[in-house]
Design an enzyme around this catalytic site. Structure first.
Site, PDB file in Angstrom:
ATOM      1  N   SER A 137      44.684  40.435  35.287  1.00  0.00           N
ATOM      2  CA  SER A 137      45.785  41.369  35.527  1.00  0.00           C
ATOM      3  C   SER A 137      46.551  41.571  34.233  1.00  0.00           C
ATOM      4  O   SER A 137      46.679  40.636  33.426  1.00  0.00           O
ATOM      5  CB  SER A 137      46.734  40.819  36.591  1.00  0.00           C
ATOM      6  OG  SER A 137      47.890  41.631  36.692  1.00  0.00           O
ATOM      7  N   TYR A 151      51.789  33.911  39.563  1.00  0.00           N
ATOM      8  CA  TYR A 151      50.572  34.735  39.627  1.00  0.00           C
ATOM      9  C   TYR A 151      50.176  35.163  38.220  1.00  0.00           C
ATOM     10  O   TYR A 151      48.999  35.083  37.839  1.00  0.00           O
ATOM     11  CB  TYR A 151      50.857  35.943  40.529  1.00  0.00           C
ATOM     12  CG  TYR A 151      49.832  37.061  40.507  1.00  0.00           C
ATOM     13  CD1 TYR A 151      48.688  37.007  41.302  1.00  0.00           C
ATOM     14  CD2 TYR A 151      50.030  38.194  39.707  1.00  0.00           C
ATOM     15  CE1 TYR A 151      47.770  38.051  41.296  1.00  0.00           C
ATOM     16  CE2 TYR A 151      49.121  39.230  39.704  1.00  0.00           C
ATOM     17  CZ  TYR A 151      47.990  39.159  40.498  1.00  0.00           C
ATOM     18  OH  TYR A 151      47.086  40.191  40.485  1.00  0.00           O
TER      19      TYR A 151
HETATM   20  P1  NAP Z   1      43.343  43.563  48.075  1.00  0.00           P
HETATM   21  O1  NAP Z   1      43.371  45.028  48.288  1.00  0.00           O
HETATM   22  O2  NAP Z   1      44.380  42.725  48.753  1.00  0.00           O
HETATM   23  O3  NAP Z   1      41.889  43.031  48.472  1.00  0.00           O
HETATM   24  C1  NAP Z   1      41.591  41.671  48.324  1.00  0.00           C
HETATM   25  C2  NAP Z   1      40.152  41.417  48.723  1.00  0.00           C
HETATM   26  O4  NAP Z   1      39.871  40.035  48.475  1.00  0.00           O
HETATM   27  C3  NAP Z   1      39.894  41.648  50.194  1.00  0.00           C
HETATM   28  O5  NAP Z   1      38.560  42.079  50.334  1.00  0.00           O
HETATM   29  C4  NAP Z   1      40.068  40.245  50.805  1.00  0.00           C
HETATM   30  O6  NAP Z   1      39.330  40.050  51.994  1.00  0.00           O
HETATM   31  C5  NAP Z   1      39.482  39.398  49.697  1.00  0.00           C
HETATM   32  N1  NAP Z   1      39.944  38.020  49.651  1.00  0.00           N
HETATM   33  C6  NAP Z   1      41.215  37.569  49.479  1.00  0.00           C
HETATM   34  N2  NAP Z   1      41.221  36.238  49.448  1.00  0.00           N
HETATM   35  C7  NAP Z   1      39.947  35.831  49.589  1.00  0.00           C
HETATM   36  C8  NAP Z   1      39.301  34.574  49.631  1.00  0.00           C
HETATM   37  N3  NAP Z   1      39.990  33.431  49.517  1.00  0.00           N
HETATM   38  N4  NAP Z   1      37.956  34.532  49.789  1.00  0.00           N
HETATM   39  C9  NAP Z   1      37.254  35.667  49.910  1.00  0.00           C
HETATM   40  N5  NAP Z   1      37.800  36.897  49.864  1.00  0.00           N
HETATM   41  C10 NAP Z   1      39.121  36.965  49.725  1.00  0.00           C
HETATM   42  O7  NAP Z   1      43.447  43.191  46.519  1.00  0.00           O
HETATM   43  P2  NAP Z   1      43.217  44.107  45.221  1.00  0.00           P
HETATM   44  O8  NAP Z   1      44.495  44.762  44.886  1.00  0.00           O
HETATM   45  O9  NAP Z   1      41.994  44.932  45.376  1.00  0.00           O
HETATM   46  O10 NAP Z   1      42.993  42.962  44.123  1.00  0.00           O
HETATM   47  C11 NAP Z   1      41.711  42.593  43.665  1.00  0.00           C
HETATM   48  C12 NAP Z   1      41.868  41.780  42.399  1.00  0.00           C
HETATM   49  O11 NAP Z   1      42.540  42.573  41.411  1.00  0.00           O
HETATM   50  C13 NAP Z   1      42.704  40.511  42.558  1.00  0.00           C
HETATM   51  O12 NAP Z   1      42.150  39.474  41.773  1.00  0.00           O
HETATM   52  C14 NAP Z   1      44.070  40.931  42.030  1.00  0.00           C
HETATM   53  O13 NAP Z   1      44.808  39.825  41.575  1.00  0.00           O
HETATM   54  C15 NAP Z   1      43.652  41.867  40.918  1.00  0.00           C
HETATM   55  N6  NAP Z   1      44.693  42.824  40.512  1.00  0.00           N
HETATM   56  C16 NAP Z   1      45.176  43.735  41.398  1.00  0.00           C
HETATM   57  C17 NAP Z   1      46.157  44.630  40.971  1.00  0.00           C
HETATM   58  C18 NAP Z   1      46.748  45.674  41.882  1.00  0.00           C
HETATM   59  O14 NAP Z   1      47.789  46.260  41.497  1.00  0.00           O
HETATM   60  N7  NAP Z   1      46.172  45.953  43.030  1.00  0.00           N
HETATM   61  C19 NAP Z   1      46.635  44.561  39.657  1.00  0.00           C
HETATM   62  C20 NAP Z   1      46.120  43.616  38.792  1.00  0.00           C
HETATM   63  C21 NAP Z   1      45.136  42.766  39.227  1.00  0.00           C
HETATM   64  P3  NAP Z   1      40.075  40.073  53.452  1.00  0.00           P
HETATM   65  O15 NAP Z   1      40.647  41.442  53.615  1.00  0.00           O
HETATM   66  O16 NAP Z   1      38.986  39.802  54.417  1.00  0.00           O
HETATM   67  O17 NAP Z   1      41.137  39.007  53.383  1.00  0.00           O
END
Ligand code: NAP
Length: 242
Positions: A137, A151
């Site tokens: 991130s 985080y």
């Molecule tokens: P998201 O929309 O909340 O989706 C998270 C995904 O991860 C879902 O498929 C969830 O499955 C799965 N998951 C969560 N915990 C898990 C576990 N312990 N084991 C297996 N699967 C798990 O998140 P996102 O925004 O796409 O984020 C994805 C990555 O990008 C993360 O590492 C996050 O820190 C990073 N990131 C995101 C942003 C942002 O602004 N969105 C910015 C910077 C970095 P379920 O639905 O079944 O729980």
């Protein structure tokens, strides 16, 4: 032989966009999710519509036995050539003093321990030409004051994981890179208690808006491709200029 790629957290958000783009690029894919079976089924349907092979595995990345099952399922499709360490969580926004021990441990467990367990499986099973992408991130360098410093700190650890692993696996011709998204439109912000966070931060971003999951997925697809054959140990920041 088609590439065989494991994507953690592939049922929603950045992971789902990545799975869909990789499938269109010809990857066979095994992705995991934790509990949203309906979302996982929709992504799996799109994998098959793209004409590649795939499985959705309900596996928590913090559990070594479930991680082993995820990679064993992938290995049944052929040699594993890619890993996208993506499954991540945040916790409610607020100052560090208000952070609960439960939330702190959960964020470390999913965003760091889970990444390392999957990286270990990949390192054991991968051969020359394979590649790993860790989703970090932009918070890792911004610090996220008043929101989620813990985080941000764990994401900085992810960046270090990439640096070390790229050096350790380089002699085996396995590449390891980081993609660092800025604020992206996904459901993760609802978990933090600020679902409209992407709209709120727009004016602080040089490009004037939050990003889309597909804009992160495109960077991941490139880093896994042969076009990135000399890129390892790199952090590709996809954050609209932040
Ligand atoms: P998201 O929309 O909340 O989706 C998270 C995904 O991860 C879902 O498929 C969830 O499955 C799965 N998951 C969560 N915990 C898990 C576990 N312990 N084991 C297996 N699967 C798990 O998140 P996102 O925004 O796409 O984020 C994805 C990555 O990008 C993360 O590492 C996050 O820190 C990073 N990131 C995101 C942003 C942002 O602004 N969105 C910015 C910077 C970095 P379920 O639905 O079944 O729980």
């Amino acid at each position: 032989m088609s590439p065989v790629t494991v994507v953690t957290g592939g049922s929603r958000g950045i992971g789902a966009a990545t799975v869909r783009q990789l499938a269109r690029a010809g990857h066979d894919i095994v992705f995991c999710y934790r509990r949203d079976t309906e979302a996982a089924a929709a992504v799996l349907h799109d994998i098959h519509t793209a004409g590649v092979r795939g499985h959705a595995v309900q596996a928590d990345t913090t559990d070594p036995e479930q991680v082993d099952h995820l990679f064993t399922t992938a290995a049944e499709l052929g040699d594993i050539t890619g890993l996208v360490n993506n499954a991540g969580v945040t916790s409610p926004v607020g100052p560090l003093v208000d952070l609960t021990l439960t939330d702190l441990r959960r964020v470390i467990d999913v965003n760091l321990v889970g990444y390392i367990l999957c990286a270990q499986q990949a390192a054991r099973r991968m051969g020359a030409g394979a590649a790993i992408v860790n989703i970090s991130s932009a918070a890792a360098t911004l610090g996220s004051p008043g929101e989620y410093i813990h985080y941000a700190a764990v994401k900085a650890a992810t960046d270090t994981l990439t640096i070390g692993l790229a050096k350790e696996l380089g002699p085996r011709k396995i590449r390891v890179n980081t993609v660092s998204p800025g604020t992206i439109w996904t459901d993760i912000h609802a978990v933090s208690g600020v679902p409209d966070r992407p709209a709120r931060i727009a004016e602080r971003v040089p490009l004037g808006r939050a990003g889309e999951a597909d804009e992160i997925a495109a960077a991941v697809v490139w880093l896994l491709s042969d076009a990135a054959s000399y890129t390892t140990g790199a952090t590709l920041r996809v954050a609209g200029g932040l």
